[in-house]
Enzyme design. Structure first.
Site, PDB file in Angstrom:
ATOM      1  N   TYR A  26       7.431  -2.084   6.465  1.00 44.11           N
ATOM      2  CA  TYR A  26       8.698  -1.238   6.506  1.00 44.11           C
ATOM      3  C   TYR A  26       9.899  -2.122   6.983  1.00 44.11           C
ATOM      4  O   TYR A  26      10.921  -1.249   7.252  1.00 44.11           O
ATOM      5  CB  TYR A  26       8.467  -0.042   7.668  1.00 44.11           C
ATOM      6  CG  TYR A  26       7.328   1.014   7.228  1.00 44.11           C
ATOM      7  CD1 TYR A  26       6.193   0.758   6.942  1.00 44.11           C
ATOM      8  CD2 TYR A  26       8.106   2.413   7.270  1.00 44.11           C
ATOM      9  CE1 TYR A  26       5.380   1.918   6.533  1.00 44.11           C
ATOM     10  CE2 TYR A  26       7.255   3.329   6.615  1.00 44.11           C
ATOM     11  CZ  TYR A  26       5.902   2.932   6.442  1.00 44.11           C
ATOM     12  OH  TYR A  26       5.005   4.194   6.159  1.00 44.11           O
ATOM     13  N   LYS A  68      -6.475  -6.469   7.852  1.00 38.20           N
ATOM     14  CA  LYS A  68      -6.899  -6.927   6.645  1.00 38.20           C
ATOM     15  C   LYS A  68      -7.034  -8.540   6.649  1.00 38.20           C
ATOM     16  O   LYS A  68      -6.557  -9.126   5.765  1.00 38.20           O
ATOM     17  CB  LYS A  68      -6.440  -6.330   5.321  1.00 38.20           C
ATOM     18  CG  LYS A  68      -6.934  -6.456   4.198  1.00 38.20           C
ATOM     19  CD  LYS A  68      -8.169  -5.635   3.882  1.00 38.20           C
ATOM     20  CE  LYS A  68      -8.746  -6.184   2.387  1.00 38.20           C
ATOM     21  NZ  LYS A  68      -9.958  -5.621   2.120  1.00 38.20           N
ATOM     22  N   ASP A 116      -9.972  -1.130   5.053  1.00 35.10           N
ATOM     23  CA  ASP A 116     -10.749  -0.291   4.208  1.00 35.10           C
ATOM     24  C   ASP A 116     -11.775   0.309   4.736  1.00 35.10           C
ATOM     25  O   ASP A 116     -12.293   1.371   4.440  1.00 35.10           O
ATOM     26  CB  ASP A 116     -11.081  -1.262   3.183  1.00 35.10           C
ATOM     27  CG  ASP A 116     -11.633  -2.449   3.404  1.00 35.10           C
ATOM     28  OD1 ASP A 116     -11.462  -3.089   4.333  1.00 35.10           O
ATOM     29  OD2 ASP A 116     -12.144  -3.335   2.248  1.00 35.10           O
ATOM     30  N   ASP A 147       0.350   4.341   9.173  1.00 35.28           N
ATOM     31  CA  ASP A 147       0.777   5.620   8.337  1.00 35.28           C
ATOM     32  C   ASP A 147      -0.278   6.089   7.487  1.00 35.28           C
ATOM     33  O   ASP A 147      -0.280   7.375   7.591  1.00 35.28           O
ATOM     34  CB  ASP A 147       1.939   5.095   7.473  1.00 35.28           C
ATOM     35  CG  ASP A 147       2.521   6.369   6.581  1.00 35.28           C
ATOM     36  OD1 ASP A 147       2.819   7.270   6.977  1.00 35.28           O
ATOM     37  OD2 ASP A 147       2.675   6.001   5.420  1.00 35.28           O
ATOM     38  N   ASP A 153      -2.605  10.109   8.373  1.00 31.43           N
ATOM     39  CA  ASP A 153      -2.639  11.234   7.331  1.00 31.43           C
ATOM     40  C   ASP A 153      -4.177  11.426   7.245  1.00 31.43           C
ATOM     41  O   ASP A 153      -4.613  12.519   7.268  1.00 31.43           O
ATOM     42  CB  ASP A 153      -2.096  11.123   6.145  1.00 31.43           C
ATOM     43  CG  ASP A 153      -0.522  11.469   6.211  1.00 31.43           C
ATOM     44  OD1 ASP A 153       0.074  11.328   7.198  1.00 31.43           O
ATOM     45  OD2 ASP A 153       0.120  12.078   4.943  1.00 31.43           O
TER      46      ASP A 153
HETATM   47  C1  IPM Z   1       5.284   9.202   8.567  1.00 32.19           C
HETATM   48  C2  IPM Z   1       6.228   9.623   7.443  1.00 32.19           C
HETATM   49  C3  IPM Z   1       7.313   8.377   7.521  1.00 32.19           C
HETATM   50  C4  IPM Z   1       6.924   7.208   7.408  1.00 32.19           C
HETATM   51  C5  IPM Z   1       8.201   8.630   6.156  1.00 32.19           C
HETATM   52  C6  IPM Z   1       8.925   9.983   6.162  1.00 32.19           C
HETATM   53  C7  IPM Z   1       9.224   7.565   6.169  1.00 32.19           C
HETATM   54  O1  IPM Z   1       5.479   9.697   6.457  1.00 32.19           O
HETATM   55  O2  IPM Z   1       5.935   9.519   9.883  1.00 32.19           O
HETATM   56  O3  IPM Z   1       4.379   9.042   8.802  1.00 32.19           O
HETATM   57  O4  IPM Z   1       6.315   6.641   6.442  1.00 32.19           O
HETATM   58  O5  IPM Z   1       6.674   6.508   8.421  1.00 32.19           O
HETATM   59 MN    MN Z   2       3.305   9.347   7.065  1.00 27.56          MN
END
Ligand code: IPM
Ligand code: MN
Length: 338
Positions: free
Chosen positions: A126, A171, A203, A227, A231
């Site tokens: 990032y 990794k 992984d 990130d 999710d």
């Molecule tokens: C998160 C989001 C952000 C990230 C995006 C919106 C830039 O996906 O907070 O997880 O990638 O960190």
């Molecule tokens: Mn995210």
């Protein structure tokens, strides 16, 4: 004397403004019950800011936030990366804390999951060290000793307060930057002999999260891996609509739901306020710690427990969880529990 917390509020886009309005109502009522109060400062940022000012993150936003105790941020729409990433990097919010916990009463593919992902928040892929030509594009993955030491220290402190188990996710079989990350983490780990520290390739971590998430307590990892895995952890514990997060810096922090702006249900009054409310619980806990106000820490627990009670003891569910209730139904119930 009553402490007043100054909160910078970014109400964002899509369902952002409606869940923010609901949330400030909850915080006001909660503060009546405890010995602190809030002053909210609205900070314009996101799609609406771009339209109105020509900038997704207007130039005074960062300074305005710095003047406050912390920032509460609702989801941003199309301009998210132009707001969230500069906020994290310029406020030096180096630790992104993403707890993923199953909530009794919310259907999920696993039960009894209680883990936290400690995601490095300022560098890695990032960092925006990149280049693009017609034939090729690159992103440089920068991992520094300083950022790795501080994220590992945060993770060790958290693991110590939790179940004393910490997993380093990397990794290192492929990337030299991961070998570096792992080695710096293991060096810090020497100061925490009371924690059981292990390591796993990313992984395999993704696989283990799906088949046996209960094995994890605290996970520490780099920005992009964190990130993706957060999710995934949301999917495993039920829904992205319930996951809170904090972005912690030296003396400042930002709290935000992990979910996005959900334009498809914007303005319908049916958004699930759980994630932003749980983010407020994390915020109250942080404020309590920062200003040594035990009442705020108590209010954090009160808020979290009251939310859990709704799921455990009532059938109130917004449509994302298969119900027919509105945001206001949820808030009304919450206020009746306080
Ligand atoms: C998160 C989001 C952000 C990230 C995006 C919106 C830039 O996906 O907070 O997880 O990638 O960190
Ligand atoms: Mn995210």
């Amino acid at each position: 004397m009553t402490k007043t917390f100054e909160i910078a509020v970014i109400s964002g886009d899509g369902i952002g403004p409606e869940i923010t309005t609901a949330t400030s109502k909850v915080l006001e009522i909660l503060s009546d019950k405890y010995s602190f109060s809030f002053r909210f400062k609205e900070i314009l940022a996101g799609d609406r800011a771009l339209k109105e000012t020509g900038h997704a993150l207007p130039s005074n936003a960062i300074d305005e936030i710095k003047k406050c105790s912390c920032c509460l941020k609702a989801p941003i729409g199309e301009t998210a990366r132009y707001v969230v990433l500069p906020l994290r990097q310029e406020l030096n919010l180096f630790a992104n804390i993403r707890p993923a916990k199953t909530i009794p009463g919310i259907p999920s593919i696993h039960s009894g999951v209680d883990l936290v992902i400690v995601r490095e928040n300022t560098e890695g892929l990032y960092k925006k060290i990149d280049d693009i030509s017609k034939e090729c594009a690159i992103n440089v993955r920068m991992i520094t000793k300083e950022a790795t030491e501080r994220i590992m220290t945060v993770a060790c402190k958290m693991a110590k307060e939790r179940r004393k188990k910490l997993t380093i996710v990397h990794k290192a079989n492929v990337m030299i930057s991961c070998v570096f990350f792992r080695n710096v983490c293991l060096e810090i780990a020497k100061n925490y002999s009371e924690i059981d520290i292990n390591e796993i390739y990313v992984d395999n971590a993704a696989y283990q999260l799906v088949i046996n998430p209960q094995q994890f307590d605290t996970l520490v990892t780099t920005n992009m891996f964190g990130d993706i895995l957060s999710d995934e952890a949301a999917g495993v514990t039920g829904s992205l609509g319930i996951l809170p997060s904090s972005n912690l810096g030296q003396d400042i922090a930002m709290f935000e739901p992990v979910h996005g702006a959900a334009f498809d249900i914007e303005g319908k009054g049916i958004a699930n306020p759980t994630a932003i409310l749980l983010s407020c619980s994390m915020m109250l806990d942080w404020l309590g710690e920062k200003y040594s106000i035990s009442d705020a820490k108590q209010a954090a627990k009160d808020l979290e427990n009251s939310i859990l009670k709704i799921y455990e003891e009532t059938n109130i569910r917004t449509p994302d969880l298969g119900g027919k209730n509105t945001t206001n139904d949820f808030i009304r119930e919450l206020l009746s529990i306080f």
